[in-house]
Design a protein around this motif. Structure first.
Motif, short mmCIF file in Angstrom:
data_model
loop_
_atom_site.label_atom_id
_atom_site.label_comp_id
_atom_site.label_asym_id
_atom_site.label_seq_id
_atom_site.Cartn_x
_atom_site.Cartn_y
_atom_site.Cartn_z
N GLN A 56 0.82 -1.22 0.00
CA GLN A 56 0.00 0.00 0.00
C GLN A 56 0.86 1.27 0.00
OE1 GLN A 56 -3.10 -0.41 -0.74
NE2 GLN A 56 -2.76 -2.61 -0.56
N ARG A 57 2.09 1.16 0.46
CA ARG A 57 2.97 2.33 0.50
C ARG A 57 3.77 2.54 -0.79
NH1 ARG A 57 4.00 0.02 5.72
NH2 ARG A 57 6.03 -0.67 5.00
N LEU A 58 3.63 1.63 -1.74
CA LEU A 58 4.35 1.77 -3.00
C LEU A 58 3.81 2.97 -3.79
CD1 LEU A 58 4.60 -1.90 -4.34
CD2 LEU A 58 6.38 -0.56 -3.22
N SER A 59 4.69 3.55 -4.59
CA SER A 59 4.25 4.64 -5.47
C SER A 59 3.34 4.07 -6.55
CB SER A 59 5.47 5.30 -6.13
OG SER A 59 6.06 4.42 -7.06
N GLN A 60 2.60 4.95 -7.20
CA GLN A 60 1.72 4.50 -8.28
C GLN A 60 2.52 3.85 -9.41
OE1 GLN A 60 -1.63 4.27 -8.09
NE2 GLN A 60 -1.34 3.07 -9.96
N THR A 61 3.69 4.38 -9.68
CA THR A 61 4.55 3.77 -10.72
C THR A 61 4.91 2.35 -10.36
OG1 THR A 61 5.46 5.93 -11.30
CG2 THR A 61 6.74 4.00 -11.95
N ASP A 62 5.30 2.12 -9.11
CA ASP A 62 5.66 0.77 -8.67
C ASP A 62 4.46 -0.16 -8.68
OD1 ASP A 62 8.33 1.44 -8.40
OD2 ASP A 62 8.14 1.96 -6.28
N LYS A 63 3.30 0.36 -8.32
CA LYS A 63 2.08 -0.46 -8.38
C LYS A 63 1.76 -0.84 -9.83
CE LYS A 63 -0.09 1.13 -4.13
NZ LYS A 63 -1.20 1.87 -3.51
N THR A 64 1.98 0.09 -10.75
CA THR A 64 1.76 -0.20 -12.18
C THR A 64 2.73 -1.26 -12.67
OG1 THR A 64 0.91 2.02 -12.55
CG2 THR A 64 1.67 0.81 -14.48
N ILE A 65 4.00 -1.13 -12.28
CA ILE A 65 5.00 -2.15 -12.64
C ILE A 65 4.58 -3.50 -12.08
CG2 ILE A 65 7.40 -2.90 -12.37
CD1 ILE A 65 8.15 0.11 -12.33
N TYR A 66 4.07 -3.50 -10.85
CA TYR A 66 3.61 -4.74 -10.22
C TYR A 66 2.48 -5.38 -11.04
CZ TYR A 66 1.09 -7.85 -7.12
OH TYR A 66 0.44 -8.95 -6.60
N VAL A 67 1.48 -4.59 -11.41
CA VAL A 67 0.35 -5.11 -12.18
C VAL A 67 0.83 -5.68 -13.52
CG1 VAL A 67 -1.77 -4.46 -13.40
CG2 VAL A 67 -1.39 -3.69 -11.05
N VAL A 68 1.71 -4.95 -14.19
CA VAL A 68 2.26 -5.44 -15.46
C VAL A 68 2.99 -6.76 -15.24
CG1 VAL A 68 4.00 -4.95 -17.24
CG2 VAL A 68 2.37 -3.17 -16.56
N THR A 69 3.76 -6.85 -14.17
CA THR A 69 4.52 -8.06 -13.87
C THR A 69 3.59 -9.25 -13.62
OG1 THR A 69 6.28 -6.71 -12.91
CG2 THR A 69 6.29 -9.05 -12.36
N VAL A 70 2.53 -9.03 -12.85
CA VAL A 70 1.58 -10.11 -12.57
C VAL A 70 0.88 -10.56 -13.86
CG1 VAL A 70 -0.61 -10.66 -11.40
CG2 VAL A 70 1.23 -9.54 -10.15
N VAL A 71 0.49 -9.61 -14.68
CA VAL A 71 -0.17 -9.97 -15.94
C VAL A 71 0.80 -10.75 -16.84
CG1 VAL A 71 -1.17 -9.04 -18.07
CG2 VAL A 71 -1.88 -8.13 -15.85
N LEU A 72 2.04 -10.30 -16.94
CA LEU A 72 3.04 -11.02 -17.74
C LEU A 72 3.26 -12.44 -17.20
CD1 LEU A 72 5.66 -8.18 -18.32
CD2 LEU A 72 4.29 -9.31 -20.10
N GLY A 73 3.36 -12.56 -15.89
CA GLY A 73 3.52 -13.88 -15.28
C GLY A 73 2.33 -14.79 -15.54
N SER A 74 1.14 -14.22 -15.51
CA SER A 74 -0.06 -15.00 -15.81
C SER A 74 -0.08 -15.44 -17.26
CB SER A 74 -1.32 -14.17 -15.50
OG SER A 74 -1.38 -13.88 -14.12
N LEU A 75 0.31 -14.53 -18.16
CA LEU A 75 0.37 -14.89 -19.58
C LEU A 75 1.41 -15.98 -19.83
CD1 LEU A 75 0.13 -11.31 -21.14
CD2 LEU A 75 -1.65 -13.10 -21.16
N ALA A 76 2.57 -15.87 -19.16
CA ALA A 76 3.61 -16.89 -19.30
C ALA A 76 3.10 -18.24 -18.81
CB ALA A 76 4.87 -16.48 -18.53
N THR A 77 2.42 -18.24 -17.69
CA THR A 77 1.85 -19.48 -17.15
C THR A 77 0.87 -20.10 -18.14
OG1 THR A 77 2.15 -18.69 -14.89
CG2 THR A 77 0.54 -20.46 -15.22
#
Length: 165
Positions: A56-77
């Motif tokens: 919750q304390r992450l910046s919006q940029t870091d949260k966006t990077i996180y969401v992109v990372t999760v989506v990429l990981g889901s697509l890879a899976t």
């Protein structure tokens, strides 16, 4: 077995098209086993991060990077599990040579998505850990390493050690 069914090849293999498809299918499945474990562990870890207080304390940029990372990981899976579903659905239809081609394509797509997932995850972790201008350079260096290990070296070996036919 007649000569139309069994063809000797320049690589010393003497196998039918069906035998070749079976062998290639086993090779693809072994490759998937290697990368799928890493993807599943990484994605499992990523899916828990959002539930931590620190998130919750992450910046919006870091949260966006996180969401992109999760989506990429889901697509890879999805791409790496795809060959198993493909095999299950087409099994017994006598199209294994074509199924092997599609499974190989899904596996390669999964590897590319894993590359993007790992790079994105590294970017996020280093941004949170370091808050430093060196982070993009470190991530770029690791990305170059992945590209060398996963693509440049295999392509060099392929070009260097295979004949022109």
């Amino acid at each position: 077995m007649d000569t139309d069914q069994r063809k000797g090849r320049d690589d010393g293999r003497d196998e039918t098209e069906a035998e070749r498809a079976d062998r290639r299918w086993q090779e693809v499945i072994q490759e998937i086993r290697v990368v799928q474990t890493g993807v599943q562990i990484l994605l499992g870890f990523l899916l828990t991060v959002v539930f931590t207080p620190h998130f919750q304390r992450l910046s919006q940029t870091d949260k966006t990077i996180y969401v992109v990372t999760v989506v990429l990981g889901s697509l890879a899976t999805g791409a790496l599990i795809g060959p198993v579903a493909l095999h299950r659905i087409v099994s017994g239809r006598r199209i294994k040579p074509r199924a092997v081609i599609w499974a190989s394509r899904l596996t390669f797509t999964g590897i590319l998505l894993l590359l993007a997932t790992l790079t994105s995850a590294l970017l996020l972790v280093l941004r949170v850990a370091m808050d430093d201008s060196y982070v993009p350079w470190l991530v770029a260096g690791v990305l170059v390493w992945y590209l060398l290990c996963w693509f440049a070296l295999p392509l060099w070996v392929r070009l260097r050690y295979t004949s022109g036919d």
